[in-house]
Motif scaffolding. Structure first.
Motif, mmCIF file in Angstrom:
data_model
loop_
_atom_site.group_PDB
_atom_site.id
_atom_site.type_symbol
_atom_site.label_atom_id
_atom_site.label_comp_id
_atom_site.label_asym_id
_atom_site.label_seq_id
_atom_site.Cartn_x
_atom_site.Cartn_y
_atom_site.Cartn_z
ATOM 1 N N TRP A 307 12.922 -2.129 3.689
ATOM 2 C CA TRP A 307 11.726 -1.771 2.896
ATOM 3 C C TRP A 307 10.904 -3.014 2.590
ATOM 4 O O TRP A 307 9.691 -3.055 2.816
ATOM 5 C CB TRP A 307 12.202 -1.073 1.617
ATOM 6 N N GLY A 310 9.084 -4.645 5.566
ATOM 7 C CA GLY A 310 8.154 -3.840 6.358
ATOM 8 C C GLY A 310 8.766 -3.431 7.677
ATOM 9 O O GLY A 310 8.150 -3.562 8.736
ATOM 10 N N THR A 312 10.661 -0.228 8.083
ATOM 11 C CA THR A 312 11.255 1.087 7.827
ATOM 12 C C THR A 312 11.036 2.053 8.986
ATOM 13 O O THR A 312 11.625 3.123 8.999
ATOM 14 C CB THR A 312 10.649 1.742 6.576
ATOM 15 N N LEU A 317 3.395 2.472 6.014
ATOM 16 C CA LEU A 317 4.186 1.895 4.926
ATOM 17 C C LEU A 317 4.526 0.433 5.229
ATOM 18 O O LEU A 317 4.379 -0.449 4.373
ATOM 19 C CB LEU A 317 5.467 2.721 4.756
ATOM 20 N N ASP A 318 4.966 0.180 6.444
ATOM 21 C CA ASP A 318 5.329 -1.186 6.823
ATOM 22 C C ASP A 318 4.106 -2.100 6.827
ATOM 23 O O ASP A 318 4.180 -3.263 6.428
ATOM 24 C CB ASP A 318 6.005 -1.183 8.200
ATOM 25 N N CYS A 320 1.516 -1.821 4.900
ATOM 26 C CA CYS A 320 1.203 -2.129 3.494
ATOM 27 C C CYS A 320 2.116 -3.237 2.978
ATOM 28 O O CYS A 320 1.660 -4.176 2.314
ATOM 29 C CB CYS A 320 1.356 -0.878 2.628
ATOM 30 N N MET A 321 3.402 -3.139 3.276
ATOM 31 C CA MET A 321 4.334 -4.142 2.770
ATOM 32 C C MET A 321 4.070 -5.511 3.401
ATOM 33 O O MET A 321 4.076 -6.532 2.718
ATOM 34 C CB MET A 321 5.763 -3.674 3.042
ATOM 35 N N ARG A 335 0.254 0.511 -3.794
ATOM 36 C CA ARG A 335 1.367 0.046 -4.637
ATOM 37 C C ARG A 335 2.227 1.228 -5.048
ATOM 38 O O ARG A 335 3.459 1.176 -5.014
ATOM 39 C CB ARG A 335 0.843 -0.646 -5.898
ATOM 40 N N VAL A 338 4.345 2.381 -1.973
ATOM 41 C CA VAL A 338 5.513 1.572 -1.583
ATOM 42 C C VAL A 338 6.634 1.723 -2.614
ATOM 43 O O VAL A 338 7.816 1.812 -2.264
ATOM 44 C CB VAL A 338 5.173 0.077 -1.333
ATOM 45 N N THR A 341 8.302 5.229 -2.137
ATOM 46 C CA THR A 341 9.249 5.363 -1.024
ATOM 47 C C THR A 341 10.585 4.698 -1.343
ATOM 48 O O THR A 341 11.634 5.204 -0.965
ATOM 49 C CB THR A 341 8.680 4.774 0.283
ATOM 50 N N LEU A 357 8.753 -6.403 -5.840
ATOM 51 C CA LEU A 357 7.293 -6.240 -5.891
ATOM 52 C C LEU A 357 6.674 -7.216 -6.889
ATOM 53 O O LEU A 357 5.596 -7.763 -6.640
ATOM 54 C CB LEU A 357 6.924 -4.804 -6.249
ATOM 55 N N PRO A 390 4.327 9.053 3.433
ATOM 56 C CA PRO A 390 3.810 7.848 4.108
ATOM 57 C C PRO A 390 3.018 8.157 5.381
ATOM 58 O O PRO A 390 2.152 7.372 5.767
ATOM 59 C CB PRO A 390 5.073 7.037 4.419
#
Length: 500
Positions: A307, A310, A312, A317-318, A320-321, A335, A338, A341, A357, A390
DNA sequence: AGTGCAGTTGACTTT
DNA sequence: TAAAGTCAACTGCAC
């Protein structure tokens, strides 16, 4: 000497402690780098680097007033002891800080130290958060009053003959390397520029664009780290926003909507910090006790790492991370996604992802952060679980895939049509499990299981009465469960209803 | 021109 | 600051 202790209020403008201290006597402006603080699991090198840049500017601003910033490294009480021995400490001035548990405990030590050394310690209210609040009633009106007060002007200072002390590097503090190539630059000048460019042109599409990760990076104000570390005061940001609102009333409607929306978010800033002020335990403990122990106490390290890195297997989602790691920023919606999830799909206890985070956000503000972490984990009892999908978020917020492709370039061979669900592409086997991971969870199944568990708790005995108490203590008086079900009855229909 | 029907849209409810 | 389900109204189309 009046020692002004700068903490997360790194400015000379609208700084009540500095202003009041200067009226009492000679000011010694002090920042103490506390290595133990910077070793806490919610702190990171990017925070320090942003602060170091801000301190350099603050030192210059103070020098202009007459006396540059004095910086010392060590425990606050040790620094105070030395000042006392030198006869340099007649009174200590600071803003009230709503921080993490470490700064809370440190402040208690400082208060105790001052009491035993017989040194007056004046703590002045910081932005709109109220210390020792008895009730949330009237809180929002009070906030408006505080924010409408005149800004405190910077005072003139007498020069002192004291070594200013160097600003240490992150490595001097033993901080782990934390590359953040696109981090926002610290310092008041950068903050002032972000605010004015937002209000003059970038903010026009705020309301429409803020939820998309790419457009939002430009259309959001980006003043958050300057507010967190105090290079800008909430009061000056709020007043600038209200001036702009008055000015643009004649302009197009998108400006009006955007500025109203931004002003609303400024109100929410202090609303959330107030929760941590009133209940510091929420950094560690569920708002609602029936949610304690719902998830395994020790999070699955493999899933947590996937997670956080990035990886997953969910491209948006990845993306964003990875974007967050490289820039220190994400828009609000992403935010929430993430965190959602981690807490729902991956079913990880919220504390460790929350700390991760916190380290990633340049604008980490403990009160907002832990309130939001718990809200996106479904543990407050006063908010319904909002489980983000996601795939849907990717399709909605990045329909062209430009953002996702920038941060997940390994999907270059996956056609646009399948970018957010690459396992459906004809050539999936060429990419998944080789260049990019297979999804580490089935988002439909995982969301359903999480939803059932969260809703199961709501049905337990005693859930509602406790939830009402939480709402009463922490909830906004303008919205929330208290007012639900009391909506105005529908007005009369425009259509005539004749029994014809 | 009216009818039946599949598919869409939007408001509202449930989890 | 969610998502999925429900239901009724609406739309486009074939006949």
């Amino acid at each position: 000497m009046q020692v002004v202790w700068f903490k997360r209020d790194l400015r000379v403008q609208d700084h009540a402690a500095l202003h009041c201290a200067a009226r009492r006597g000679t000011v010694l402006p002090l920042y103490v780098v506390e290595p133990e603080l910077w070793r806490q699991p919610d702190h990171s090198a990017r925070h320090w680097e942003f602060v170091a840049e801000t301190l350099a500017g603050l030192r210059q601003d103070l020098a202009q007033l007459g006396q540059p910033l004095i910086i010392r490294v060590g425990d606050m009480t040790d620094v105070l002891n030395r000042l006392l021995q030198l006869g340099c400490l007649d009174a200590l001035w600071a803003h009230e800080e709503t921080g993490n548990n470490w700064t809370f405990q440190r402040d208690k030590k400082v208060i105790a130290w001052c009491r035993s050394a017989n040194v007056p310690f004046h703590q002045l209210q910081n932005h709109g958060v109220v210390r020792g609040l008895a009730s949330r009633n009237g809180w929002a009106d009070n906030w408006d009053r505080i924010m409408s007060r005149e800004l405190t002007p910077p005072p003139a200072l007498c020069p002192l003959n004291i070594a200013p002390g160097p600003i240490p590097d992150a490595s001097d503090l033993g901080l782990l390397p934390d590359p953040c190539p696109e981090r926002q630059v610290g310092g008041r000048l950068a903050g002032v520029e972000r605010l004015s460019s937002f209000l003059s042109h970038r903010g026009e599409t705020y309301q429409r664009a803020m939820s998309a990760p790419l457009a939002g990076a430009h259309a959001c104000s980006r003043v958050s780290p300057y507010l967190t570390w105090g290079a800008l005061s909430m009061r000056e940001v709020y007043q600038a926003c209200e001036r702009r609102r008055a000015e643009i009333r004649s302009k197009g409607s998108s400006w009006g909507r955007s500025m109203r929306s931004f002003s609303g978010r400024l109100h929410w800033h202090c609303h959330f910090i107030q929760k941590l002020e009133d209940e510091p335990e929420i950094e560690f403990t569920e708002f609602h006790p029936l949610y304690a122990g719902l998830r395994p106490e020790q999070p699955d390290q493999t899933r947590l790492d996937a997670w956080a890195n990035g990886e997953t297997g969910y491209p948006f989602l990845d993306a964003c991370m990875r974007s967050l790691r490289a820039t220190g920023w994400l828009n609000f919606r992403m935010r929430a996604m993430v965190m959602s999830t981690a807490s729902y799909h991956l079913w990880l206890d919220w504390r460790r992802p929350g700390q991760q985070l916190a380290r990633f956000f340049t604008d980490y503000e403990p009160g907002i952060h832990w309130s939001q972490v718990q809200m996106q984990s479904g543990t407050t009892g006063i908010n319904v679980a909002r489980i983000y999908n996601p795939v849907k978020q990717g399709i909605d917020q990045d329909p062209t895939g430009v953002f996702t492709r920038r941060w997940v370039p390994e999907l270059v061979k996956i056609p646009d049509q399948f970018l957010h669900e690459p396992w459906k592409a004809d050539n999936a086997a060429e990419v998944l499990g080789k260049l990019y991971p297979e999804p580490i969870f089935d988002h439909v199944v995982a969301a359903r299981e999480a939803r059932d568990k969260i809703w199961g708790v709501r049905k337990e005995a005693g859930f509602q009465s406790r939830a009402r108490a939480i709402q009463n203590k922490h909830g906004s008086r303008k919205s929330g469960i208290k007012n639900r079900g009391q909506r105005k009855p529908k007005g009369p229909s425009n259509q005539l209803e004749l029994p014809f």
